[in-house]
Design a protein around this motif. Structure first.
Motif, mmCIF file in Angstrom:
data_model
loop_
_atom_site.group_PDB
_atom_site.id
_atom_site.type_symbol
_atom_site.label_atom_id
_atom_site.label_comp_id
_atom_site.label_asym_id
_atom_site.label_seq_id
_atom_site.Cartn_x
_atom_site.Cartn_y
_atom_site.Cartn_z
ATOM 1 N N THR A 1 122.661 185.635 -60.513
ATOM 2 C CA THR A 1 122.964 184.205 -60.180
ATOM 3 C C THR A 1 124.202 183.509 -60.168
ATOM 4 N N PHE A 2 124.231 182.959 -59.308
ATOM 5 C CA PHE A 2 125.471 182.087 -58.599
ATOM 6 C C PHE A 2 125.117 180.519 -58.305
ATOM 7 N N SER A 3 125.827 179.849 -58.116
ATOM 8 C CA SER A 3 125.886 178.328 -57.381
ATOM 9 C C SER A 3 126.339 178.635 -56.227
ATOM 10 N N LEU A 4 125.861 177.791 -55.586
ATOM 11 C CA LEU A 4 125.838 177.501 -53.907
ATOM 12 C C LEU A 4 126.398 175.776 -53.577
ATOM 13 N N ALA A 5 127.741 175.462 -53.083
ATOM 14 C CA ALA A 5 127.689 173.787 -52.914
ATOM 15 C C ALA A 5 127.426 173.965 -51.275
ATOM 16 N N THR A 6 126.611 172.844 -50.777
ATOM 17 C CA THR A 6 126.659 172.137 -49.799
ATOM 18 C C THR A 6 127.676 171.071 -49.650
ATOM 19 N N ASN A 7 127.510 170.653 -48.404
ATOM 20 C CA ASN A 7 128.547 170.187 -48.149
ATOM 21 C C ASN A 7 127.476 168.309 -47.104
ATOM 22 N N GLU A 8 127.983 167.424 -46.649
ATOM 23 C CA GLU A 8 127.281 166.202 -45.892
ATOM 24 C C GLU A 8 128.005 165.623 -45.821
ATOM 25 N N ASN A 9 128.455 165.306 -44.653
ATOM 26 C CA ASN A 9 129.688 164.043 -43.971
ATOM 27 C C ASN A 9 129.157 163.257 -43.529
ATOM 28 N N TYR A 10 129.898 162.100 -44.377
ATOM 29 C CA TYR A 10 128.945 160.583 -43.922
ATOM 30 C C TYR A 10 130.728 160.081 -43.745
ATOM 31 N N LYS A 11 130.029 158.145 -42.937
ATOM 32 C CA LYS A 11 131.014 157.341 -43.013
ATOM 33 C C LYS A 11 130.166 156.454 -43.997
ATOM 34 N N ASP A 12 131.118 155.522 -44.686
ATOM 35 C CA ASP A 12 131.081 154.820 -45.195
ATOM 36 C C ASP A 12 130.953 153.637 -44.456
ATOM 37 N N LYS A 13 130.551 152.532 -45.508
ATOM 38 C CA LYS A 13 130.589 150.591 -44.413
ATOM 39 C C LYS A 13 132.198 150.112 -44.195
ATOM 40 N N ASN A 14 132.671 150.726 -44.714
ATOM 41 C CA ASN A 14 133.921 150.948 -43.883
ATOM 42 C C ASN A 14 135.186 151.985 -43.154
ATOM 43 N N ASP A 15 133.431 152.668 -42.375
ATOM 44 C CA ASP A 15 134.438 153.622 -41.353
ATOM 45 C C ASP A 15 134.755 154.893 -41.692
ATOM 46 N N ASN A 16 135.134 154.806 -43.084
ATOM 47 C CA ASN A 16 135.394 155.868 -43.687
ATOM 48 C C ASN A 16 134.969 157.492 -44.152
ATOM 49 N N TRP A 17 135.761 158.375 -43.738
ATOM 50 C CA TRP A 17 134.483 159.350 -43.682
ATOM 51 C C TRP A 17 134.153 159.621 -45.624
ATOM 52 N N THR B 1 132.589 162.742 -48.260
ATOM 53 C CA THR B 1 131.492 164.319 -48.452
ATOM 54 C C THR B 1 131.062 163.496 -50.076
ATOM 55 N N LEU B 2 129.914 164.379 -49.259
ATOM 56 C CA LEU B 2 129.234 164.502 -51.073
ATOM 57 C C LEU B 2 128.436 165.033 -50.355
ATOM 58 N N THR B 3 129.241 166.356 -52.615
ATOM 59 C CA THR B 3 128.542 167.884 -51.958
ATOM 60 C C THR B 3 127.498 167.981 -53.252
ATOM 61 N N GLU B 4 126.426 168.566 -52.824
ATOM 62 C CA GLU B 4 125.333 169.521 -53.866
ATOM 63 C C GLU B 4 125.612 170.499 -54.266
ATOM 64 N N TRP B 5 125.327 170.570 -55.272
ATOM 65 C CA TRP B 5 125.292 171.948 -56.625
ATOM 66 C C TRP B 5 123.790 172.877 -55.704
ATOM 67 N N HIS B 6 123.203 174.194 -55.868
ATOM 68 C CA HIS B 6 122.010 174.944 -56.161
ATOM 69 C C HIS B 6 122.892 176.048 -56.729
ATOM 70 N N ASN B 7 121.904 175.896 -57.558
ATOM 71 C CA ASN B 7 121.458 177.167 -58.494
ATOM 72 C C ASN B 7 120.442 178.475 -57.737
ATOM 73 N N ILE B 8 121.120 179.858 -57.362
ATOM 74 C CA ILE B 8 120.512 180.638 -56.568
ATOM 75 C C ILE B 8 120.059 181.884 -57.977
ATOM 76 N N VAL B 9 119.243 182.535 -57.282
ATOM 77 C CA VAL B 9 118.568 183.612 -57.889
ATOM 78 C C VAL B 9 118.210 185.021 -56.959
ATOM 79 N N VAL B 10 119.252 185.853 -56.801
ATOM 80 C CA VAL B 10 118.290 186.694 -56.102
ATOM 81 C C VAL B 10 118.238 187.991 -56.723
ATOM 82 N N TRP B 11 117.115 188.476 -56.773
ATOM 83 C CA TRP B 11 116.630 189.586 -57.614
ATOM 84 C C TRP B 11 116.245 191.101 -56.704
ATOM 85 N N ARG B 12 117.004 192.017 -57.588
ATOM 86 C CA ARG B 12 116.769 193.795 -56.195
ATOM 87 C C ARG B 12 117.820 194.143 -55.566
ATOM 88 N N GLY B 13 117.155 194.320 -54.705
ATOM 89 C CA GLY B 13 118.531 194.435 -53.418
ATOM 90 C C GLY B 13 119.411 193.745 -53.188
#
Length: 132
Positions: free
Chosen positions: A28-44, A46-58
């Motif tokens: 198991t490990f956590s993986l962060a993905t980012n989404e960049n956008y401009k807000d209503k004040n035209d400033n960049w 970043t929204l980070t989402e965290w995902h729990n990843i499960v891997v098996w065997r190989g």
């Protein structure tokens, strides 16, 4: 019906690998993905989402060999929901991505062994490097 997720992000921690009584490895490990956008004040922003990843065997063995905290990785798999009871006896639900494809996207240093780059696929007669 389709249940397929594709993520490219950075590991939030080193993969935790354990071997079950049957000898099967699971990681198991956590993986962060980012989404960049401009807000209503035209400033960049970043929204980070965290995902729990499960891997098996190989894939658990591959994660253990090739990935570490901060590594850039390509993960493809399916969304699952699982219920469990915590140490206090409270039933909880968690959402996980069970991976069926895993690639390290870290650059290899010349003359050293390291992760294998993602394979290429043919699309319309042209070669494309995955995942882009």
């Amino acid at each position: 019906m389709i249940n397929k997720v594709t993520l490219v992000g950075n590991l939030g921690r080193d993969p935790e690998i354990r071997t079950l009584e049957t000898g099967v490895k699971v990681g198991t490990f956590s993986l962060a993905t980012n989404e960049n956008y401009k807000d209503k004040n035209d400033n960049w922003q970043t929204l980070t989402e965290w995902h729990n990843i499960v891997v098996w065997r190989g894939l658990a063995e591959k994660a253990e060999r090739e990935l570490k905290k901060g590594s850039l990785a390509f993960v493809e798999g399916k969304i699952t929901h699982r219920k469990y009871t915590d140490k206090e006896g409270v039933e909880k639900t968690t959402t996980e991505i069970v991976a069926n494809t895993l690639y390290s996207l870290e650059k290899r240093e010349q003359g050293t062994s390291g992760p294998i780059p993602p394979p290429t696929i043919e699309q319309g007669g042209e070669k494309d490097d995955l995942p882009f």
